[in-house]
Design a protein around this motif. Structure first.
Motif, short mmCIF file in Angstrom:
data_model
loop_
_atom_site.label_atom_id
_atom_site.label_comp_id
_atom_site.label_asym_id
_atom_site.label_seq_id
_atom_site.Cartn_x
_atom_site.Cartn_y
_atom_site.Cartn_z
N LEU A 138 0.76 -1.25 0.00
CA LEU A 138 0.00 0.00 0.00
C LEU A 138 0.79 1.31 0.00
N THR A 139 2.07 1.29 0.35
CA THR A 139 2.80 2.56 0.32
C THR A 139 3.96 2.48 -0.67
N ARG A 140 4.31 3.66 -1.19
CA ARG A 140 5.31 3.71 -2.24
C ARG A 140 6.69 3.29 -1.72
N ASP A 141 7.03 3.75 -0.52
CA ASP A 141 8.36 3.45 0.03
C ASP A 141 8.59 1.96 0.15
N ARG A 142 7.59 1.27 0.73
CA ARG A 142 7.74 -0.17 0.90
C ARG A 142 7.84 -0.85 -0.46
N LEU A 143 7.04 -0.40 -1.41
CA LEU A 143 7.05 -1.04 -2.72
C LEU A 143 8.37 -0.82 -3.43
#
Ligand SMILES: Nc1ncnc2c1ncn2[C@@H]1O[C@H](COP(=O)(O)OP(=O)(O)O)[C@@H](O)[C@H]1O
Ligand SMILES: [Mg+2]
Lengths: 304, 283
Positions: B196-201
């Motif tokens: 759900l979040t850009r950083d994790r992805l």
């Protein structure tokens, strides 16, 4: 029905009296929510919402930040499920017949959501395509939508170069291109300067007058609601606390105040006074933003 | 100037002209919906590329370096058994697949960006079923990867790689590139729907692309890999894509039926997975 701009009063009588509006009795209600509850974790963002928007009116859902307006709107637009209660759009169940509901909607979300990597025209063409506008009438329809919001000249510039007010009007064109029966606008003027705010509202008003579509709009700017909405609902902590025309609500409070012994020379109450009266002390604990909103608004009206 | 005068709708001036904004379009139904949505998404992709070509150029650098440096060097060393063809030739299809995969993996990040920007939200309120939206994005990734593939093929041809110009085979190449991109873009959108979040992805995207690349036959044949890596390569769709590309472009022995079968199934499964998780991004 004429394409001329109608006054607020004209519109009310037209929506109520014209045989052209609505084909079956059931469709006279554009939106109906009964007992809608939506929770994020432990907090009920929407807490038993009952709402009825009549076909053809401009209905304002008002309330401070955190009141649950966006959450309620997202249930109506099929973005969120309807865990408790019932939501209908022109008689279609928003939890069941989602595709039917979406075909009737034009939606402008709270964020500025045009694609900055496309031109204004391409942004509108995309929505014409996903609403199945046939190729042969696409260009003409897109041109009309852009003209309706005063963006014909800027249409072939990248949306990334637009001002906030222009992006909002572009989003309005995106929503209009499919000729929706219900236009849903979530805080259409948030973050805009006073001139742009007026511009956006005038276009909403003109489009509404020309097409007769129903408009459901949320805002926390009480003065805008007072000026442009036929009826308003004041929402607080996930529920409707008062409902009526802006005049009715203000007159109601004025009467109550006089009954309580306020002097006749006191200034007539504003919609915001009505809201403070209804929300009481609860306004200050969970909705601190409301004060910020007021102060920005004061600044805004000084500038404008 | 944001306060243009609120003009009446255009049709009001001329009563003969239709005001189309009063007429809802006739809905497409059934099977005609999906190709229409896919077409709309691909058109957007091409329009964006037309407005900003920098990505096209910057994305050409990496495959060029792989072919120029890695390819030329290993052609000279002859350390990798390629079944008799020059290593540069052997490498070229692998690099086409790799650069297409890098583009496709970016789509998960893009869908999160579109969610944050409100673009996805608005598309989800149009009569577009989630599966159609995801399929549209998957093919849009394919369109972009195709353009990239053309660039790599041109670079490879300039370096003297002898590839087929048979139009039927090139059509097969295009199909393999699009199917592979569809799979990797949907894989990335599936992960987007989970994290759900850009950083994790971004972190996960970086963590999986290299293993997918090195755990495939893009750089070396499966036969020289240690056993465990062979297993990974066998379940890695990138290997099947590279196999198909090699077979079509160079005429190396390959089982096109199996390759395309695996790519089709992988793409279909990943579309299902990504569409079922897309709703999470809307909450
Ligand atoms: N995605 C979300 N996750 C968790 N809480 C949320 C989310 N969206 C809204 N809320 C909470 O729900 C309440 C209502 O929010 P919202 O509907 O956005 O109000 P409004 O639009 O009236 O400002 C707020 O307390 C907000 O913090
Ligand atoms: Mg809100």
């Amino acid at each position: 029905m004429t394409y001329d701009r109608l006054t607020k009063a004209d519109r009310l009588t037209e929506a109520g009296g014209s045989a052209e509006v609505g084909d079956i009795a059931e469709s006279r209600e554009a939106v109906s929510c009964t007992g809608l509850v939506y929770a994020f974790g432990d907090t009920n963002a929407v807490d038993g919402l009952d709402l009825s928007v009549r076909e053809g009116e401009v209905f304002g859902l008002l309330g401070p930040n955190g009141a649950g307006k966006t959450t309620a709107i997202r249930c109506v637009t099929t973005l969120l499920p309807v865990p408790v209660g019932m939501v209908r759009v022109f008689g279609n169940d928003a939890a069941g017949d989602r595709m039917a509901v979406r075909r009737l909607l034009g939606y402008v979300p709270q964020q500025l959501s045009a694609d900055s990597g496309l031109t204004g025209r391409e942004n509108v063409v995309l929505f014409a395509r996903v609403f199945d506008v046939p190729r042969r009438e696409r260009a003409e329809r897109v041109g009309q939508a852009l003209a309706a919001v005063g963006l014909s000249d800027a249409a072939d510039r990248l949306a990334g170069t637009y001002s906030g007010g222009m992006v909002r009007r572009l989003e309005l064109a995106q929503a209009l291109v499919s000729a929706p029966r219900l236009l849903i606008l979530d805080e259409p003027t948030i973050g805009l300067d006073p001139i742009a705010r007026t511009g956006v509202w005038e276009h909403i008003d003109a489009v509404r007058a020309a097409t007769g579509m129903t408009v459901l709009v949320t805002t926390h700017y009480m003065d805008e609601a007072d000026q442009y909405c036929d009826r308003v609902a004041l929402m607080h902590h996930g529920r409707i606390r008062a409902l009526g025309t802006p005049d009715e609500l203000r007159a109601g409070l004025g009467e109550r105040r006089r009954a309580e012994g306020a002097s006749d020379t006191a200034p007539p109450p504003t919609l915001e006074d009505v809201f403070r009266d209804i929300a009481g002390s609860g306004l200050d604990e969970r909705s601190g933003d409301f004060r910020d909103v007021r102060s920005t608004r004061r600044t805004a009206s000084r500038v404008g | 100037m944001s306060a243009a005068p609120a003009a009446p709708l255009p049709a009001s001036a001329d009563p003969a002209a239709r005001n189309l904004l009063l007429v809802p379009p006739t809905p497409r139904t059934g099977w005609r919906l999906l190709p229409a949505r896919v077409g709309a998404m691909c058109a957007v992709e091409l329009q964006k590329l037309r407005h900003d070509r920098t990505e096209l150029y910057t994305r050409a650098i990496q495959p060029a370096l792989w072919l120029l440096i890695f390819g030329e060097t290993f052609t000279r060393i002859r350390a990798i058994p390629t079944g008799g063809i020059p290593y540069l030739d052997y490498l070229a299809p692998g690099i086409i697949a790799q650069s297409a995969m890098f583009i496709a993996i970016f789509y998960g990040i893009m869908i999160i960006w579109e969610r944050d920007a409100g673009i996805l939200t608005k598309l989800l309120v149009t009569p577009t079923p989630r599966a159609a939206l995801v399929t549209g994005k998957a093919f849009a990734a394919g369109v972009k990867a195709l353009i990239q593939a053309v660039v790599v093929i041109v670079i490879a041809a300039l370096l003297g790689v002898a590839m087929t110009w048979n139009p039927l085979k090139l059509l097969g190449v295009a199909a393999a590139v699009v199917l592979g991109s569809a799979f990797f873009s949907c894989l990335s959108m599936t992960i987007a729907g989970i994290v759900l979040t850009r950083d994790r992805l971004m972190g996960i995207g970086q963590a999986i692309t290299m293993p997918l690349f090195f755990g495939s036959n893009a750089l070396y044949p499966v036969s020289v890999m240690p056993g465990w890596l062979q297993t990974i390569s066998r379940i890695n769709p990138l290997s099947y894509q590279v196999n198909a590309l090699r077979g079509l472009l160079l005429g190396t022995p390959s089982n096109l039926l199996v390759d395309f079968g695996v790519l089709l199934v992988a793409a279909a499964l990943s579309i299902v997975a990504a569409s079922s998780l897309l709703g999470r991004l809307a909450r």
